[in-house]
Every structure is written in structure tokens, then in C-alpha cells.
Design a protein around this motif. Structure first.
Motif, PDB file in Angstrom:
ATOM      1  N   GLY A 199       0.809  -1.212   0.000  1.00 25.63           N
ATOM      2  CA  GLY A 199       0.000   0.000   0.000  1.00 25.63           C
ATOM      3  C   GLY A 199       0.844   1.264   0.000  1.00 25.63           C
ATOM      4  O   GLY A 199       2.059   1.217  -0.216  1.00 25.63           O
ATOM      5  N   PRO A 200       0.224   2.405   0.266  1.00 28.21           N
ATOM      6  CA  PRO A 200       0.939   3.684   0.280  1.00 28.21           C
ATOM      7  C   PRO A 200       1.975   3.752   1.401  1.00 28.21           C
ATOM      8  O   PRO A 200       1.861   3.075   2.424  1.00 28.21           O
ATOM      9  CB  PRO A 200      -0.178   4.708   0.511  1.00 28.21           C
ATOM     10  CG  PRO A 200      -1.446   4.005   0.134  1.00 28.21           C
ATOM     11  CD  PRO A 200      -1.224   2.567   0.485  1.00 28.21           C
ATOM     12  N   THR A 201       2.996   4.578   1.211  1.00 29.08           N
ATOM     13  CA  THR A 201       3.979   4.823   2.250  1.00 29.08           C
ATOM     14  C   THR A 201       3.331   5.614   3.385  1.00 29.08           C
ATOM     15  O   THR A 201       2.225   6.153   3.240  1.00 29.08           O
ATOM     16  CB  THR A 201       5.163   5.637   1.701  1.00 29.08           C
ATOM     17  OG1 THR A 201       4.679   6.938   1.296  1.00 29.08           O
ATOM     18  CG2 THR A 201       5.813   4.933   0.516  1.00 29.08           C
ATOM     19  N   VAL A 202       4.027   5.726   4.500  1.00 28.40           N
ATOM     20  CA  VAL A 202       3.504   6.494   5.617  1.00 28.40           C
ATOM     21  C   VAL A 202       3.290   7.950   5.210  1.00 28.40           C
ATOM     22  O   VAL A 202       2.261   8.559   5.542  1.00 28.40           O
ATOM     23  CB  VAL A 202       4.456   6.402   6.829  1.00 28.40           C
ATOM     24  CG1 VAL A 202       3.998   7.332   7.954  1.00 28.40           C
ATOM     25  CG2 VAL A 202       4.532   4.958   7.340  1.00 28.40           C
ATOM     26  N   ASP A 203       4.242   8.522   4.477  1.00 24.75           N
ATOM     27  CA  ASP A 203       4.093   9.904   4.026  1.00 24.75           C
ATOM     28  C   ASP A 203       2.860  10.065   3.132  1.00 24.75           C
ATOM     29  O   ASP A 203       2.105  11.043   3.253  1.00 24.75           O
ATOM     30  CB  ASP A 203       5.340  10.357   3.267  1.00 24.75           C
ATOM     31  CG  ASP A 203       6.519  10.609   4.179  1.00 24.75           C
ATOM     32  OD1 ASP A 203       6.308  10.704   5.411  1.00 24.75           O
ATOM     33  OD2 ASP A 203       7.657  10.717   3.679  1.00 24.75           O
ATOM     34  N   ARG A 204       2.657   9.116   2.234  1.00 26.41           N
ATOM     35  CA  ARG A 204       1.497   9.196   1.334  1.00 26.41           C
ATOM     36  C   ARG A 204       0.202   9.031   2.112  1.00 26.41           C
ATOM     37  O   ARG A 204      -0.798   9.714   1.833  1.00 26.41           O
ATOM     38  CB  ARG A 204       1.608   8.111   0.252  1.00 26.41           C
ATOM     39  CG  ARG A 204       0.426   8.067  -0.716  1.00 26.41           C
ATOM     40  CD  ARG A 204       0.245   9.372  -1.448  1.00 26.41           C
ATOM     41  NE  ARG A 204      -0.880   9.311  -2.375  1.00 26.41           N
ATOM     42  CZ  ARG A 204      -1.716  10.311  -2.581  1.00 26.41           C
ATOM     43  NH1 ARG A 204      -1.550  11.468  -1.921  1.00 26.41           N
ATOM     44  NH2 ARG A 204      -2.706  10.192  -3.439  1.00 26.41           N
ATOM     45  N   LEU A 205       0.186   8.166   3.100  1.00 28.50           N
ATOM     46  CA  LEU A 205      -1.003   8.011   3.933  1.00 28.50           C
ATOM     47  C   LEU A 205      -1.318   9.322   4.643  1.00 28.50           C
ATOM     48  O   LEU A 205      -2.482   9.708   4.778  1.00 28.50           O
ATOM     49  CB  LEU A 205      -0.800   6.887   4.946  1.00 28.50           C
ATOM     50  CG  LEU A 205      -0.815   5.468   4.374  1.00 28.50           C
ATOM     51  CD1 LEU A 205      -0.358   4.458   5.420  1.00 28.50           C
ATOM     52  CD2 LEU A 205      -2.209   5.092   3.854  1.00 28.50           C
ATOM     53  N   GLY A 206      -0.265  10.025   5.081  1.00 29.59           N
ATOM     54  CA  GLY A 206      -0.480  11.324   5.694  1.00 29.59           C
ATOM     55  C   GLY A 206      -1.102  12.313   4.731  1.00 29.59           C
ATOM     56  O   GLY A 206      -1.985  13.105   5.098  1.00 29.59           O
ATOM     57  N   GLU A 207      -0.647  12.296   3.498  1.00 32.18           N
ATOM     58  CA  GLU A 207      -1.217  13.185   2.481  1.00 32.18           C
ATOM     59  C   GLU A 207      -2.688  12.870   2.232  1.00 32.18           C
ATOM     60  O   GLU A 207      -3.479  13.762   1.907  1.00 32.18           O
ATOM     61  CB  GLU A 207      -0.435  13.049   1.173  1.00 32.18           C
ATOM     62  CG  GLU A 207       0.992  13.569   1.245  1.00 32.18           C
ATOM     63  CD  GLU A 207       1.800  13.216   0.004  1.00 32.18           C
ATOM     64  OE1 GLU A 207       1.260  12.476  -0.861  1.00 32.18           O
ATOM     65  OE2 GLU A 207       2.960  13.651  -0.096  1.00 32.18           O
ATOM     66  N   LEU A 208      -3.068  11.616   2.411  1.00 37.13           N
ATOM     67  CA  LEU A 208      -4.455  11.206   2.215  1.00 37.13           C
ATOM     68  C   LEU A 208      -5.338  11.577   3.409  1.00 37.13           C
ATOM     69  O   LEU A 208      -6.561  11.481   3.324  1.00 37.13           O
ATOM     70  CB  LEU A 208      -4.533   9.692   1.981  1.00 37.13           C
ATOM     71  CG  LEU A 208      -3.910   9.178   0.683  1.00 37.13           C
ATOM     72  CD1 LEU A 208      -3.855   7.646   0.683  1.00 37.13           C
ATOM     73  CD2 LEU A 208      -4.694   9.679  -0.531  1.00 37.13           C
ATOM     74  N   GLY A 209      -4.713  11.974   4.517  1.00 36.48           N
ATOM     75  CA  GLY A 209      -5.469  12.364   5.695  1.00 36.48           C
ATOM     76  C   GLY A 209      -5.462  11.362   6.825  1.00 36.48           C
ATOM     77  O   GLY A 209      -6.113  11.574   7.859  1.00 36.48           O
ATOM     78  N   VAL A 210      -4.738  10.256   6.663  1.00 39.36           N
ATOM     79  CA  VAL A 210      -4.622   9.253   7.731  1.00 39.36           C
ATOM     80  C   VAL A 210      -3.828   9.858   8.887  1.00 39.36           C
ATOM     81  O   VAL A 210      -2.800  10.507   8.676  1.00 39.36           O
ATOM     82  CB  VAL A 210      -3.933   7.979   7.203  1.00 39.36           C
ATOM     83  CG1 VAL A 210      -3.650   7.001   8.333  1.00 39.36           C
ATOM     84  CG2 VAL A 210      -4.789   7.334   6.125  1.00 39.36           C
ATOM     85  N   ARG A 211      -4.292   9.636  10.115  1.00 39.55           N
ATOM     86  CA  ARG A 211      -3.644  10.243  11.277  1.00 39.55           C
ATOM     87  C   ARG A 211      -2.832   9.248  12.107  1.00 39.55           C
ATOM     88  O   ARG A 211      -2.069   9.646  12.967  1.00 39.55           O
ATOM     89  CB  ARG A 211      -4.681  10.919  12.192  1.00 39.55           C
ATOM     90  CG  ARG A 211      -5.558  11.943  11.517  1.00 39.55           C
ATOM     91  CD  ARG A 211      -4.791  12.933  10.620  1.00 39.55           C
ATOM     92  NE  ARG A 211      -3.655  13.531  11.299  1.00 39.55           N
ATOM     93  CZ  ARG A 211      -2.525  13.882  10.697  1.00 39.55           C
ATOM     94  NH1 ARG A 211      -2.361  13.664   9.409  1.00 39.55           N
ATOM     95  NH2 ARG A 211      -1.555  14.423  11.386  1.00 39.55           N
ATOM     96  N   ARG A 212      -3.012   7.966  11.873  1.00 34.80           N
ATOM     97  CA  ARG A 212      -2.263   6.954  12.632  1.00 34.80           C
ATOM     98  C   ARG A 212      -2.026   5.755  11.722  1.00 34.80           C
ATOM     99  O   ARG A 212      -2.931   5.311  11.017  1.00 34.80           O
ATOM    100  CB  ARG A 212      -3.049   6.549  13.882  1.00 34.80           C
ATOM    101  CG  ARG A 212      -2.516   5.346  14.659  1.00 34.80           C
ATOM    102  CD  ARG A 212      -3.170   5.324  16.016  1.00 34.80           C
ATOM    103  NE  ARG A 212      -3.241   4.015  16.639  1.00 34.80           N
ATOM    104  CZ  ARG A 212      -3.748   3.775  17.844  1.00 34.80           C
ATOM    105  NH1 ARG A 212      -4.231   4.765  18.567  1.00 34.80           N
ATOM    106  NH2 ARG A 212      -3.793   2.554  18.344  1.00 34.80           N
ATOM    107  N   VAL A 213      -0.793   5.256  11.749  1.00 31.20           N
ATOM    108  CA  VAL A 213      -0.416   4.102  10.937  1.00 31.20           C
ATOM    109  C   VAL A 213       0.158   3.044  11.868  1.00 31.20           C
ATOM    110  O   VAL A 213       1.193   3.256  12.501  1.00 31.20           O
ATOM    111  CB  VAL A 213       0.620   4.476   9.862  1.00 31.20           C
ATOM    112  CG1 VAL A 213       0.979   3.252   9.023  1.00 31.20           C
ATOM    113  CG2 VAL A 213       0.107   5.615   8.978  1.00 31.20           C
ATOM    114  N   SER A 214      -0.521   1.918  11.974  1.00 30.26           N
ATOM    115  CA  SER A 214      -0.089   0.843  12.861  1.00 30.26           C
ATOM    116  C   SER A 214       0.686  -0.210  12.079  1.00 30.26           C
ATOM    117  O   SER A 214       0.382  -0.486  10.916  1.00 30.26           O
ATOM    118  CB  SER A 214      -1.297   0.180  13.534  1.00 30.26           C
ATOM    119  OG  SER A 214      -1.979   1.091  14.363  1.00 30.26           O
ATOM    120  N   LEU A 215       1.663  -0.809  12.750  1.00 33.66           N
ATOM    121  CA  LEU A 215       2.418  -1.899  12.140  1.00 33.66           C
ATOM    122  C   LEU A 215       1.854  -3.264  12.518  1.00 33.66           C
ATOM    123  O   LEU A 215       2.262  -4.278  11.963  1.00 33.66           O
ATOM    124  CB  LEU A 215       3.893  -1.810  12.536  1.00 33.66           C
ATOM    125  CG  LEU A 215       4.624  -0.542  12.073  1.00 33.66           C
ATOM    126  CD1 LEU A 215       6.111  -0.629  12.405  1.00 33.66           C
ATOM    127  CD2 LEU A 215       4.427  -0.303  10.578  1.00 33.66           C
TER     128      LEU A 215
END
Length: 265
Positions: A199-215
Motif C-alpha cells: 500500500g501507500p507509504t507512511v508519508d502518502r497516507l499522511g497526504e491522504l489524511g490518515v492520522r495513525r499508521v499501525s504496524l
């Protein structure tokens, strides 16, 4: 260094970049992650269960999960505990467990619905907020993890109305799907996405508006795979690749006498 407060943990979900939450399964793994500067660390229910020879998602690790929270709750990081579905179908019991986690020093709890009854999961969320108002409740729905995504918005709406501080939707990796979930939530609650190498990188997820990324369980599974790979390689005459912490470094992760006394008090 003192542990961030629950209020600090809430604020980490509203920073300029997504909160990247690595997940530990024991004291050493949490200490190693903290040493790398992670301000918040979660636990992984799969790692806790598998390390003890128990099934994940079967409400078999309540005591082990609480024991781990007691071991990690005074660490120099905000602790979020993966509590499966709360280890009970009685909202009052889930609320009591959350109160115990909060007393142990946890700043957050992750509760998954397993595609069970929406109203029941909402009742668990409400019970947790009543028992431990300061605890950050990350309400997970498994509509994509165990299904095709049907009913996601209805569940998310029910969970935020029940008082969830954040919502977790593991499974989707398509940017358009993720962006549509962010738009639906409209900044009411932060969206948590499970990291995927596909899927998207953490930076790209941030650009999409995601506020938390879990591993999630990724680090535990990678560690298990690396250990087996090293053993098989040594048997074949190859030296292990990558950095290996020294005996002394790992020993240094053990809590001090003062920390042990604090946990027993």
C-alpha cells in the motif's frame, strides 16, 4: 525521561504527520523501539498470544495482556494496548479491564469488532469511556480485514457516536478507498490504517489524511522470520546478515530495581 501522558497520546493523533505506531510483544521489544525514539508504542495481540502458545482473537490472553501493560505502562512512551474484542462480551467487564489498563499506565486501547454485532461493540466502547475517560479508544472494524468492506461506514458512525477517540480500518491499501474513509469521518475522529508494503507509504497516507499508521503484528512476524532464517543460514554455513544487538545491549533493557518496585506497588 517520563512517559507521555494520555493527553499527549491524544495530541499525537493530530500532529503534522501521521503517528507511526510500532507494536511490541514483550518488554525487550518495547524497550528497543523506545530507544529508537518512538513516542508511542502499541502491543500486538498476535505476538502476545503466539509467544505464549495461545490462539489470537480467542480471548485467551487477558491476564497476559494486563501483565504486559503493567510491565510497559511506566516506560518512556505512550502505551496503546491491543485488547482484541475486550476479552468479554459483557461491556461492563470490558470497561473494568480498560480501567485496569489505565491504572497500569496505558494511554490507549485497541478494540476490534471481528465483524460481530455493531451495537455490542458500540456498547463496549461506551463502557470503556465511562470506566476510563482518559483512555484513547481506537475502535477497529474488520469489514475489510474479514470481508469486502460492506457496512464500514455504518460501523464507523456507530463507534464514533459511542465515544471512540479514533477508528481503525485494517485492510484497505487503495488510496481512493482510504481517502473516501477520511472524507467520511470529516475530522471527527482520526483514521488509523494498518501499514502494508503493498500500500501507500507512511508519508502518502499522511497526504491522504490518515492520522495513525499501525504496524500490527508485522514486527513480530519479521523477527520470527529473521530468527528462523538465521538458524537455517548458520546450518548451511552462512553468517547471519544485518545488525544483531549484543548480549549487553539486550540485558540493559531489563527494568531497574526502582522500576520493578513501582510495578509491584
Amino acid at each position: 525521561m517520563t512517559a507521555p501522558t494520555p493527553a499527549d497520546f491524544h495530541r499525537l493523533h493530530h500532529g503534522p504527520a501521521p503517528l507511526l505506531l510500532p507494536n511490541a510483544w514483550d518488554h525487550a521489544s518495547a524497550a528497543a523501539l523506545a530507544a529508537e525514539g518512538f513516542a508511542a508504542i502499541g502491543t500486538t495481540s498476535l505476538g502476545v498470544a503466539a509467544a505464549a502458545g495461545l490462539p489470537d482473537g480467542a480471548a485467551a490472553t487477558r491476564d497476559l495482556t494486563l501483565r504486559l501493560a503493567l510491565a510497559l505502562g511506566s516506560g518512556p512512551f505512550a502505551l496503546s494496548v491491543d485488547a482484541e474484542g475486550g476479552f468479554s462480551d459483557d461491556p461492563a467487564e470490558v470497561g473494568e479491564f480498560a480501567r485496569e489498563l489505565y491504572a497500569a499506565g496505558a494511554a490507549g486501547i485497541n478494540l476490534e469488532d471481528g465483524l460481530g454485532d455493531t451495537a455490542l461493540h458500540a456498547a463496549k466502547i461506551a463502557a470503556v469511556k465511562a470506566a476510563a475517560p482518559g483512555l484513547f479508544v481506537n475502535a477497529r472494524t474488520d469489514t475489510y480485514w474479514l470481508g469486502d468492506g460492506e457496512g464500514t461506514r455504518d460501523r464507523l458512525d456507530a463507534y464514533r457516536q459511542a465515544g471512540a477517540d479514533g477508528v481503525f480500518v485494517p485492510g484497505p491499501a487503495d488510496p481512493d478507498t482510504i481517502a473516501s474513509l477520511v472524507e467520511f469521518l470529516d475530522d471527527d475522529v482520526p483514521l488509523n490504517i494498518l501499514y502494508s508494503s503493498a500500500g501507500p507509504t507512511v508519508d502518502r497516507l499522511g497526504e491522504l489524511g490518515v492520522r495513525r499508521v499501525s504496524l500490527g503484528s508485522l514486527l513480530y512476524r519479521r523477527a520470527l522470520g529473521a530468527a528462523v532464517q538465521a538458524a537455517v543460514g548458520i546450518r548451511a554455513g552462512r553468517s547471519p546478515q544485518g545488525r544483531t544487538p549484543t548480549y549487553g545491549e539486550v540485558s540493559a533493557y531489563a527494568p531497574t530495581a526502582r522500576q520493578r518496585a513501582r510495578r509491584q506497588s
